[in-house]
Design a protein around this motif. Structure first.
Motif, PDB file in Angstrom:
ATOM      1  N   ASP A 179       0.834  -1.201   0.000  1.00  9.98           N
ATOM      2  CA  ASP A 179       0.000   0.000   0.000  1.00  9.98           C
ATOM      3  C   ASP A 179       0.872   1.254   0.000  1.00  9.98           C
ATOM      4  O   ASP A 179       0.577   2.234  -0.701  1.00  9.98           O
ATOM      5  N   ALA A 180       1.944   1.210   0.780  1.00 17.26           N
ATOM      6  CA  ALA A 180       2.865   2.352   0.816  1.00 17.26           C
ATOM      7  C   ALA A 180       3.542   2.540  -0.540  1.00 17.26           C
ATOM      8  O   ALA A 180       3.766   3.676  -0.981  1.00 17.26           O
ATOM      9  N   ALA A 181       3.847   1.438  -1.205  1.00 20.75           N
ATOM     10  CA  ALA A 181       4.457   1.528  -2.541  1.00 20.75           C
ATOM     11  C   ALA A 181       3.486   2.176  -3.528  1.00 20.75           C
ATOM     12  O   ALA A 181       3.888   3.001  -4.356  1.00 20.75           O
ATOM     13  N   ARG A 182       2.222   1.819  -3.450  1.00 19.10           N
ATOM     14  CA  ARG A 182       1.212   2.434  -4.319  1.00 19.10           C
ATOM     15  C   ARG A 182       1.119   3.930  -4.053  1.00 19.10           C
ATOM     16  O   ARG A 182       1.066   4.737  -4.986  1.00 19.10           O
ATOM     17  N   GLU A 183       1.128   4.307  -2.800  1.00 14.57           N
ATOM     18  CA  GLU A 183       1.025   5.720  -2.450  1.00 14.57           C
ATOM     19  C   GLU A 183       2.247   6.495  -2.932  1.00 14.57           C
ATOM     20  O   GLU A 183       2.162   7.696  -3.236  1.00 14.57           O
ATOM     21  N   ALA A 184       3.391   5.817  -3.021  1.00 16.97           N
ATOM     22  CA  ALA A 184       4.609   6.458  -3.504  1.00 16.97           C
ATOM     23  C   ALA A 184       4.637   6.573  -5.023  1.00 16.97           C
ATOM     24  O   ALA A 184       5.576   7.145  -5.583  1.00 16.97           O
ATOM     25  N   GLY A 185       3.632   6.015  -5.688  1.00 16.74           N
ATOM     26  CA  GLY A 185       3.560   6.120  -7.139  1.00 16.74           C
ATOM     27  C   GLY A 185       4.213   4.990  -7.896  1.00 16.74           C
ATOM     28  O   GLY A 185       4.443   5.106  -9.110  1.00 16.74           O
ATOM     29  N   ALA A 186       4.502   3.874  -7.230  1.00 15.36           N
ATOM     30  CA  ALA A 186       5.158   2.756  -7.909  1.00 15.36           C
ATOM     31  C   ALA A 186       4.259   2.195  -9.001  1.00 15.36           C
ATOM     32  O   ALA A 186       3.041   2.097  -8.853  1.00 15.36           O
ATOM     33  N   PRO A 222      12.487 -20.829  -7.602  1.00 12.42           N
ATOM     34  CA  PRO A 222      11.211 -20.286  -7.108  1.00 12.42           C
ATOM     35  C   PRO A 222      10.971 -18.874  -7.650  1.00 12.42           C
ATOM     36  O   PRO A 222      11.844 -18.004  -7.549  1.00 12.42           O
ATOM     37  N   GLN A 223       9.805 -18.658  -8.238  1.00 10.83           N
ATOM     38  CA  GLN A 223       9.459 -17.352  -8.800  1.00 10.83           C
ATOM     39  C   GLN A 223       7.989 -17.087  -8.548  1.00 10.83           C
ATOM     40  O   GLN A 223       7.209 -18.007  -8.258  1.00 10.83           O
ATOM     41  N   ALA A 224       7.592 -15.820  -8.676  1.00  9.99           N
ATOM     42  CA  ALA A 224       6.184 -15.462  -8.485  1.00  9.99           C
ATOM     43  C   ALA A 224       5.835 -14.284  -9.384  1.00  9.99           C
ATOM     44  O   ALA A 224       6.666 -13.410  -9.656  1.00  9.99           O
ATOM     45  N   THR A 225       4.597 -14.283  -9.854  1.00  9.03           N
ATOM     46  CA  THR A 225       4.059 -13.155 -10.601  1.00  9.03           C
ATOM     47  C   THR A 225       2.623 -12.932 -10.164  1.00  9.03           C
ATOM     48  O   THR A 225       1.925 -13.880  -9.810  1.00  9.03           O
ATOM     49  N   GLY A 226       2.196 -11.691 -10.174  1.00  7.48           N
ATOM     50  CA  GLY A 226       0.817 -11.407  -9.795  1.00  7.48           C
ATOM     51  C   GLY A 226       0.577  -9.917  -9.763  1.00  7.48           C
ATOM     52  O   GLY A 226       1.326  -9.132 -10.346  1.00  7.48           O
ATOM     53  N   ALA A 227      -0.473  -9.545  -9.074  1.00  8.92           N
ATOM     54  CA  ALA A 227      -0.821  -8.135  -8.958  1.00  8.92           C
ATOM     55  C   ALA A 227      -1.430  -7.889  -7.591  1.00  8.92           C
ATOM     56  O   ALA A 227      -2.084  -8.775  -7.009  1.00  8.92           O
ATOM     57  N   TYR A 228      -1.193  -6.689  -7.083  1.00  9.56           N
ATOM     58  CA  TYR A 228      -1.801  -6.265  -5.826  1.00  9.56           C
ATOM     59  C   TYR A 228      -2.527  -4.961  -6.091  1.00  9.56           C
ATOM     60  O   TYR A 228      -1.917  -3.948  -6.413  1.00  9.56           O
ATOM     61  N   ARG A 229      -3.852  -5.014  -6.046  1.00 11.25           N
ATOM     62  CA  ARG A 229      -4.685  -3.845  -6.307  1.00 11.25           C
ATOM     63  C   ARG A 229      -4.278  -3.186  -7.628  1.00 11.25           C
ATOM     64  O   ARG A 229      -4.158  -1.972  -7.734  1.00 11.25           O
TER      65      ARG A 229
END
Length: 400
Positions: A241-248, A286-293
Motif C-alpha cells: 500500500d505504501a508503494a502504491r502511495e509512492a507512485g510505484a 522459485p518465482q512469483a508473478t501477480g498483482a496487488y490492487r
C-alpha cells in the motif's frame, strides 16, 4: 522438469505483465537532472549557433583587401574582448585587436592570428601583418553551426554531457524527456536486518534490498519506495500500500516464494490469482508473478544470488528497452575448464573472462555465494539438456 516452467516461457510471461510500462508519459526536467534521460520529442534551438559573428582566434580583425599584399603595417584602432556589447565598425586600412569568441566588427571579414603578426618597428600603435588572409578566415559566421529554429537534438536520444552542452548553448534550461519507470523494492524475511546492524542469533544483513534497488537504477528506472518486512502477510500488504502511495508502477519482492511456511508473497498473491511456482533454472527456481490492487508484482527468491540473477534475466531486459538502453552483451566463449550441470534445468553459472578470452567458472552453483558473484563479470549459460562440458567447449555467456 515436471512441475517446472521453462525459462523462456516465464520470461515471456513477465514481459507480457510489464508490457503496459512501455508507453511512457513525458516530463520537463532541468538540464542538471537530464543526464541519461531520453528525449521525448525533437529539441529545437531558439537561437542560431553561434548567435553572432565571432573570432576563432586571438589576433587582429582586418579587411582581407587590406592584407592582400602582406607583409603590411596597419594602425591598431582598438580592442574587442569576448564581452557584451557591439564593437565599433572597422575603418578601412586599420586593424582591431580581437580575442577568441569576441564579436567581429562590422567591416572586418577576416582575423589574422597573433602568430602571423609582428610588432611594428614604428611603435606600439601599429601591427605588422606578415601573411595575407582571405575573406572569412578565422571568422565564425552566425548560424554556421545551427540555424535558429532547427533541431539541436532528435527525439529518442539518450542524453550525454555533449547533448546537454548543445542544449545549454541554445539557451535552454529544461528538456522534455520520457518519465522513468517507478519501481518499489521490498525484501521479506524475519531474519533480515539493515546492513551495518550488529547481528543477533539467526539474523543476516539485507543484501537483496540494496542489490535490487541498485539494479533498478542501473536499468534507468527510478526507485520510489524501499521496504523490508517480517514474515507477516499483513505487514507485506501494508508495505505494498505504501508503494502504491509512492507512485510505484511495479513492485519487486525477494523471499517468501518457496513451498515452506512463512511464505508471505505466496500468501498474498495466490488468493487473488497470482502464480507462485518453480522455473526450470538454477539458481533462481522459485518465482512469483501477480498483482496487488492492480499493481504488478514480480517475486524473486530470497537467496541473494538467485534474486539478482532473476532480475537480470526477467526484468532488466524490459526496463532497459523502455529506457533506450541496449540489451546486456552476450558472446560465445570457450570454457577454460570442464564442468557438470544439473539435468533438466538451465544453469546460470557465475564466471569471468580470462586474459586469453575464455570463460572460467567462479565459485560453485550455490545461490548464497555472493562473494563469487561479486568476483564474476559474466554468466555461463548451460542448456537444460546438457550435463557435462569439456574444457574448450563453446558456451553462451551474458555480461554482468
Amino acid at each position: 522438469m515436471a512441475g517446472r516452467i521453462p525459462v523462456d516461457e516465464h520470461a515471456a510471461f513477465v514481459r507480457s505483465l510489464l508490457a503496459g510500462l512501455g508507453a511512457r508519459p513525458t516530463e520537463q526536467v532541468a538540464l542538471a537532472d537530464a543526464l541519461g534521460r531520453i528525449t521525448a520529442s525533437p529539441v529545437e534551438s531558439p537561437i542560431a549557433l553561434p548567435p553572432f559573428r565571432n573570432s576563432q582566434m586571438d589576433g587582429f580583425a582586418v579587411r582581407s583587401a587590406d592584407v592582400t599584399d602582406a607583409p603590411v603595417s596597419l594602425p591598431i584602432m582598438g580592442e574587442v574582448a569576448a564581452a557584451p556589447g557591439v564593437p565599433a565598425p572597422l575603418q578601412p586600412g586599420t586593424a582591431v585587436r580581437i580575442m577568441t569568441g569576441a564579436p567581429v566588427p562590422e567591416g572586418a571579414d577576416a582575423v589574422v592570428p597573433v602568430e602571423d603578426t609582428e610588432p611594428d618597428s614604428d611603435g606600439g600603435g601599429r601591427i605588422r601583418i606578415v601573411r595575407p588572409r582571405a575573406a572569412g578566415e578565422y571568422v565564425r559566421e552566425a548560424g554556421s553551426d545551427l540555424g535558429a529554429g532547427a533541431d539541436v537534438l532528435p527525439a529518442g536520444l539518450r542524453l550525454a554531457s555533449r547533448h546537454l552542452a548543445a542544449a545549454a548553448a541554445s539557451g535552454l534550461t529544461e528538456l522534455l524527456v520520457r518519465e522513468r519507470v517507478r519501481v518499489a523494492v521490498v525484501s521479506t524475511g524475519s531474519e533480515l536486518v539493515p546492513p551495518g546492524t550488529p547481528l543477533g542469533p539467526g539474523e543476516i544483513p539485507d543484501a537483496n534490498g540494496v542489490a535490487l534497488a541498485a539494479a533498478v537504477r542501473a536499468a534507468d528506472a527510478v526507485v520510489v519506495h524501499e521496504g523490508r518486512v517480517r514474515d507477516d502477510v499483513d505487514r507485506l500488504r501494508a508495505e505494498l500500500d505504501a508503494a502504491r502511495e509512492a507512485g510505484a508502477e511495479l513492485v519487486l519482492t525477494s523471499g517468501g516464494v518457496s513451498k515452506g511456511a512463512y511464505e508471505v508473497v505466496r500468501e498474498l498473491l495466490e488468493p487473488t490469482g497470482g502464480w507462485v511456482g518453480s522455473v526450470a533454472m538454477q539458481p533462481g527456481g522459485p518465482q512469483a508473478t501477480g498483482a496487488y490492487r492492480g499493481l504488478p508484482v514480480i517475486g524473486f527468491p530470497g537467496n541473494p544470488v538467485s534474486a539478482q540473477l532473476s532480475f537480470e534475466l526477467f526484468v532488466a531486459p524490459t526496463l532497459r528497452a523502455i529506457a533506450g538502453l541496449p540489451p546486456a552483451a552476450s558472446e560465445r566463449l570457450a570454457l577454460a575448464e570442464s564442468l557438470t550441470s544439473v539435468p533438466g534445468r538451465r544453469q546460470f553459472l557465475r564466471g569471468r573472462r580470462t586474459d586469453d578470452g575464455r570463460a572460467l567458472v567462479v565459485g560453485g552453483p550455490g545461490s548464497h555465494l555472493v562473494a563469487a558473484l561479486a568476483a564474476s563479470d559474466l554468466l555461463i549459460v548451460v542448456p537444460e539438456d546438457v550435463t557435462e562440458l569439456d574444457a574448450g567447449a563453446v558456451v553462451d555467456t551474458v555480461e554482468l
